[in-house]
Enzyme design. Structure first.
Site, PDB file in Angstrom:
ATOM      1  N   ASP A 146      -0.457   4.885   0.740  1.00 32.60           N
ATOM      2  CA  ASP A 146      -0.880   6.127   1.648  1.00 32.60           C
ATOM      3  C   ASP A 146      -0.679   5.560   3.731  1.00 32.60           C
ATOM      4  O   ASP A 146      -1.085   4.524   3.464  1.00 32.60           O
ATOM      5  CB  ASP A 146      -2.005   6.796   1.552  1.00 32.60           C
ATOM      6  CG  ASP A 146      -1.631   7.851   0.714  1.00 32.60           C
ATOM      7  OD1 ASP A 146      -1.126   9.206   0.725  1.00 32.60           O
ATOM      8  OD2 ASP A 146      -2.516   7.347  -0.538  1.00 32.60           O
ATOM      9  N   ASP A 191       0.874  -1.103   0.266  1.00 32.32           N
ATOM     10  CA  ASP A 191       0.007  -0.058   0.064  1.00 32.32           C
ATOM     11  C   ASP A 191       1.035   1.429   0.038  1.00 32.32           C
ATOM     12  O   ASP A 191       1.813   1.378   0.497  1.00 32.32           O
ATOM     13  CB  ASP A 191      -0.679  -0.189   1.329  1.00 32.32           C
ATOM     14  CG  ASP A 191      -1.703   1.220   1.336  1.00 32.32           C
ATOM     15  OD1 ASP A 191      -2.266   2.073   0.326  1.00 32.32           O
ATOM     16  OD2 ASP A 191      -1.999   1.975   2.989  1.00 32.32           O
TER      17      ASP A 191
END
Length: 234
Positions: A59, A57
């Site tokens: 953020d 991922d």
């Protein structure tokens, strides 16, 4: 702090001195990884294993960003970003100020030698691609990427289907700060606490020994399914 894991070359992080809001000087010590050659048995074992995939991922996992117009940014005022992006969203230019999680460059360098790295973000492609380009820095280690359009919206959350990346789920690991993102594949997940601005964070470094060990398993779920996603965050 010294942790020994096997990597092709000796590298280490840098000592950082940060000014605490209360005017205290905090020293973050260098983290060193010493070279340990694989034993003959380990070499045989790793050569029998298929190369696994590590889904990452963006953020609050690898980076944190904020943009123009944010009333209460989570980053302490005056903290300079690692890089800035100018992105057109609905024909409106928006500036994103991006902060890299401590040790992310080192983490990606090491992990890319063990795994095929895949970016999977719930962000819009125009933003996620720009961030991934900066993190990749022309090393060509973040070539496979999935964005918001590849997610499924369920109960107000964007869910990431790992089967879209590879049909063999025994060889896929996802690293994401949001449990809802991997709700369909909890036995493939390594949880990580959300990162916003802590300069002393070592979560990515703490994961390296585990990622090293998972390379030797025939099915990553045999390890990750042991309620790991319900225990403490790394």
């Amino acid at each position: 702090m010294a942790i020994a894991i096997t990597i092709p070359q000796s590298v280490g992080s840098t000592v950082h001195y940060q000014q605490h809001p209360r005017s205290e000087i905090i020293q973050y010590q260098t983290v060193r990884y010493d070279i340990l050659p694989l034993s003959p048995l380990s070499l045989v074992r790793i050569n029998q294993m298929k190369r696994k995939i590590l889904v990452l991922d963006l953020d609050e996992t690898l980076i944190h960003s904020h943009h123009d117009g944010v009333l209460k940014p989570t980053v302490r005022p005056g903290t300079p970003p690692d890089f800035m992006l100018k992105v057109l969203v609905d024909r409106h230019p928006i500036r994103f100020f991006v902060h890299k999680r401590p040790h992310v460059d080192f983490f990606l360098e090491v992990a890319s030698q063990w795994y095929e790295l895949v970016i999977f973000t719930a962000s819009m492609e125009i933003y996620g691609a720009a961030v991934a380009d900066k993190l990749d820095n022309n090393k060509k280690i973040l070539n496979r990427r999935y964005y918001r359009q590849h997610c499924t919206l369920e109960l107000g959350s964007y869910v990431k289907d790992l089967a879209a990346i590879h049909s063999d789920l025994s060889s896929i690991v996802i690293l994401d700060n949001s449990p809802s993102a991997y709700r369909g594949h909890p036995d493939n997940a390594i949880p990580i606490k959300s990162w916003f601005s802590d300069p002393g964070d070592t979560a990515l470094l703490n994961l390296l020994p585990m990622l090293d060990a998972l390379r030797f398993t025939s099915d990553v779920r045999s390890v990750l399914s042991r309620n790991l996603h319900q225990h403490r965050l790394w």
